[in-house]
Design a protein around this motif. Structure first.
Motif, PDB file in Angstrom:
ATOM      1  N   THR A  26      24.435 -13.547   7.694  1.00  0.00           N
ATOM      2  CA  THR A  26      24.518 -14.541   8.452  1.00  0.00           C
ATOM      3  C   THR A  26      26.064 -14.748   8.924  1.00  0.00           C
ATOM      4  O   THR A  26      26.845 -14.268   7.748  1.00  0.00           O
ATOM      5  N   THR A  27      26.310 -15.411   9.748  1.00  0.00           N
ATOM      6  CA  THR A  27      27.707 -15.846  10.107  1.00  0.00           C
ATOM      7  C   THR A  27      28.247 -16.763   9.052  1.00  0.00           C
ATOM      8  O   THR A  27      29.405 -16.593   8.814  1.00  0.00           O
ATOM      9  N   ALA A  28      27.294 -17.246   8.253  1.00  0.00           N
ATOM     10  CA  ALA A  28      27.880 -18.355   7.152  1.00  0.00           C
ATOM     11  C   ALA A  28      27.831 -17.550   5.698  1.00  0.00           C
ATOM     12  O   ALA A  28      28.176 -17.906   4.847  1.00  0.00           O
ATOM     13  N   GLY A  29      27.618 -16.090   5.924  1.00  0.00           N
ATOM     14  CA  GLY A  29      27.807 -15.227   4.567  1.00  0.00           C
ATOM     15  C   GLY A  29      26.620 -15.328   3.864  1.00  0.00           C
ATOM     16  O   GLY A  29      26.635 -14.585   2.790  1.00  0.00           O
ATOM     17  N   GLN A  30      25.459 -15.825   4.178  1.00  0.00           N
ATOM     18  CA  GLN A  30      24.267 -15.795   3.447  1.00  0.00           C
ATOM     19  C   GLN A  30      23.552 -14.499   3.651  1.00  0.00           C
ATOM     20  O   GLN A  30      23.418 -14.040   4.908  1.00  0.00           O
ATOM     21  N   GLN A  31      23.101 -13.832   2.562  1.00  0.00           N
ATOM     22  CA  GLN A  31      22.537 -12.637   2.657  1.00  0.00           C
ATOM     23  C   GLN A  31      20.997 -12.984   2.713  1.00  0.00           C
ATOM     24  O   GLN A  31      20.486 -13.659   2.040  1.00  0.00           O
ATOM     25  N   ILE A  32      20.155 -12.172   3.598  1.00  0.00           N
ATOM     26  CA  ILE A  32      18.768 -12.437   3.617  1.00  0.00           C
ATOM     27  C   ILE A  32      18.163 -10.842   3.842  1.00  0.00           C
ATOM     28  O   ILE A  32      18.817 -10.034   4.584  1.00  0.00           O
ATOM     29  N   THR A  33      17.019 -10.803   3.213  1.00  0.00           N
ATOM     30  CA  THR A  33      16.296  -9.437   3.016  1.00  0.00           C
ATOM     31  C   THR A  33      15.213  -9.747   3.817  1.00  0.00           C
ATOM     32  O   THR A  33      14.394 -10.359   3.487  1.00  0.00           O
ATOM     33  N   ALA A  34      14.913  -9.281   4.898  1.00  0.00           N
ATOM     34  CA  ALA A  34      13.538  -9.256   5.758  1.00  0.00           C
ATOM     35  C   ALA A  34      12.526  -8.643   5.091  1.00  0.00           C
ATOM     36  O   ALA A  34      12.710  -7.295   4.416  1.00  0.00           O
ATOM     37  N   SER A  35      11.386  -9.044   5.445  1.00  0.00           N
ATOM     38  CA  SER A  35      10.148  -8.314   4.836  1.00  0.00           C
ATOM     39  C   SER A  35       9.852  -6.953   5.451  1.00  0.00           C
ATOM     40  O   SER A  35       9.984  -6.939   6.835  1.00  0.00           O
ATOM     41  N   SER A  36       9.259  -6.209   4.765  1.00  0.00           N
ATOM     42  CA  SER A  36       8.889  -4.901   5.277  1.00  0.00           C
ATOM     43  C   SER A  36       7.873  -5.029   6.044  1.00  0.00           C
ATOM     44  O   SER A  36       6.883  -5.791   6.172  1.00  0.00           O
ATOM     45  N   PRO A  37       7.701  -3.975   7.207  1.00  0.00           N
ATOM     46  CA  PRO A  37       6.409  -4.152   8.127  1.00  0.00           C
ATOM     47  C   PRO A  37       5.253  -3.652   7.232  1.00  0.00           C
ATOM     48  O   PRO A  37       5.232  -3.107   6.467  1.00  0.00           O
ATOM     49  N   LEU A  38       4.076  -4.258   7.931  1.00  0.00           N
ATOM     50  CA  LEU A  38       2.776  -4.068   7.307  1.00  0.00           C
ATOM     51  C   LEU A  38       2.290  -2.691   7.196  1.00  0.00           C
ATOM     52  O   LEU A  38       2.692  -2.095   8.223  1.00  0.00           O
ATOM     53  N   GLN A  39       2.070  -2.088   6.022  1.00  0.00           N
ATOM     54  CA  GLN A  39       1.692  -0.945   5.921  1.00  0.00           C
ATOM     55  C   GLN A  39       0.323  -0.724   5.411  1.00  0.00           C
ATOM     56  O   GLN A  39       0.060  -1.422   4.304  1.00  0.00           O
ATOM     57  N   CYS A  40      -0.600   0.011   6.243  1.00  0.00           N
ATOM     58  CA  CYS A  40      -2.241  -0.194   5.480  1.00  0.00           C
ATOM     59  C   CYS A  40      -2.920   1.136   6.088  1.00  0.00           C
ATOM     60  O   CYS A  40      -2.915   1.266   7.161  1.00  0.00           O
ATOM     61  N   SER A  41      -3.350   1.914   5.072  1.00  0.00           N
ATOM     62  CA  SER A  41      -4.247   2.858   5.364  1.00  0.00           C
ATOM     63  C   SER A  41      -5.361   3.059   4.454  1.00  0.00           C
ATOM     64  O   SER A  41      -5.286   2.307   3.171  1.00  0.00           O
ATOM     65  N   TYR A  42      -6.259   4.021   4.499  1.00  0.00           N
ATOM     66  CA  TYR A  42      -7.372   3.859   3.579  1.00  0.00           C
ATOM     67  C   TYR A  42      -8.183   5.275   3.788  1.00  0.00           C
ATOM     68  O   TYR A  42      -7.953   6.063   4.664  1.00  0.00           O
ATOM     69  N   THR A  43      -8.786   5.625   2.756  1.00  0.00           N
ATOM     70  CA  THR A  43      -9.532   6.885   2.413  1.00  0.00           C
ATOM     71  C   THR A  43     -11.160   6.522   2.202  1.00  0.00           C
ATOM     72  O   THR A  43     -11.114   5.399   1.515  1.00  0.00           O
ATOM     73  N   VAL A  44     -11.897   7.428   2.490  1.00  0.00           N
ATOM     74  CA  VAL A  44     -13.280   7.227   2.214  1.00  0.00           C
ATOM     75  C   VAL A  44     -13.917   8.511   1.492  1.00  0.00           C
ATOM     76  O   VAL A  44     -13.751   9.612   1.961  1.00  0.00           O
ATOM     77  N   THR A  45     -14.428   8.351   0.380  1.00  0.00           N
ATOM     78  CA  THR A  45     -15.078   9.524  -0.480  1.00  0.00           C
ATOM     79  C   THR A  45     -16.717   9.001  -0.808  1.00  0.00           C
ATOM     80  O   THR A  45     -16.886   8.198  -1.243  1.00  0.00           O
ATOM     81  N   PRO A  46     -17.368  10.208  -0.301  1.00  0.00           N
ATOM     82  CA  PRO A  46     -18.984  10.024  -0.740  1.00  0.00           C
ATOM     83  C   PRO A  46     -19.171  10.030  -2.198  1.00  0.00           C
ATOM     84  O   PRO A  46     -18.352  10.852  -2.784  1.00  0.00           O
TER      85      PRO A  46
END
Length: 255
Positions: A26-46
């Motif tokens: 920020t302009t005040a010199g404070q560091q922020i780490t933004a959250s990662s985007p949502l990752q979502c996948s799956y697989t199916v096995t009989p």
């Protein structure tokens, strides 16, 4: 401003903050780490008796797994799980053998926002049923019962098409007909898309029941016709006139 990633700029009275998938300042010199985007996948096995769902590359949180027979949304089986790791496995059993199941996995955050997890296929077929997957059990009087971790509700077939009834979540029973008593009763197990067809044969014995009325020989009256009729009790039903023996006591005296 340091660490600009060019995704979104939020103007605040305290300064200008850049939201991105990286560390910002920020302009005040404070560091922020933004959250990662949502990752979502799956697989199916009989697997045996059903399907295994593997949720991979996912953000920890609440997930809803939904499985239903292809083209039959009303058979859906939604399951809500809490995932704390990036990869988790869930077994969905008691499905029908050799059946195509549509499936989906959805992530929901605390704000109620949802995201559908990605997967290349939208349906998966379960495996074949085998003879070892079915067990003979005693559940309902006067019935032949079978237990399986498969859903065998639509797999039972009998010569007279006797309807099946559910004894519990995993047990189905068939009531033999009168003609099946004292004979071998055969039940076939098959499914529309299964290649293996096998059967189970059970001998149906005569069941003991109470007679409606009994008399001692000393109680019989002379010159009176009596009929001794054999009866077979099958649960609450009775088969009559199976064997009839006529008894008449004649004396030396005249009527």
């Amino acid at each position: 401003m340091e660490g600009l990633c060019g995704l979104e700029v939020l103007l605040l009275w305290a300064g200008i903050i850049t939201l991105a998938n990286c560390q910002i300042t920020t302009t005040a010199g404070q560091q922020i780490t933004a959250s990662s985007p949502l990752q979502c996948s799956y697989t199916v096995t009989p697997i045996r008796f059903g399907l295994q769902i593997d949720i991979t590359s996912s953000t920890p949180g609440h997930y809803s797994i939904n499985i239903n027979e292809e083209g039959r949304p009303g058979t859906g089986r939604p399951i809500t799980v809490q995932q704390s790791n990036q990869k988790s496995s869930y077994e969905i059993k008691h499905l029908k053998p050799c059946t195509d199941y549509e499936h989906s996995v959805t992530y929901r955050n605390r704000a109620g926002e949802e995201k559908t997890c990605s997967y290349t296929e939208k349906k998966t077929r379960t495996t074949e049923i085998s003879k070892d997957d079915i067990e003979d059990v005693s559940c309902l009087p006067g019935h032949v019962c079978y237990r399986s971790d498969w859903d065998i509700s639509s797999s039972l077939s009998t010569p007279n098409r006797n309807p099946s009834v559910r004894c519990d979540n995993k047990t189905f029973c068939v009531k033999p007909g009168y003609d099946d008593i004292c004979s071998d009763f055969t039940t076939s197990f098959t499914s529309e898309n299964c290649h293996n067809v096998f059967s189970r044969t059970t001998n149906i014995p005569v069941e003991r029941g109470r007679v409606s009325e009994s008399k001692l020989v000393s109680e019989l009256e002379p010159f009176t016709d009596y009929s001794c009729i054999g009866q077979i009790k099958n649960n609450t039903d009775t088969i009559q006139n199976t064997t009839a023996v006529h008894v008449r006591i004649d004396c030396d005296t005249q009527e």
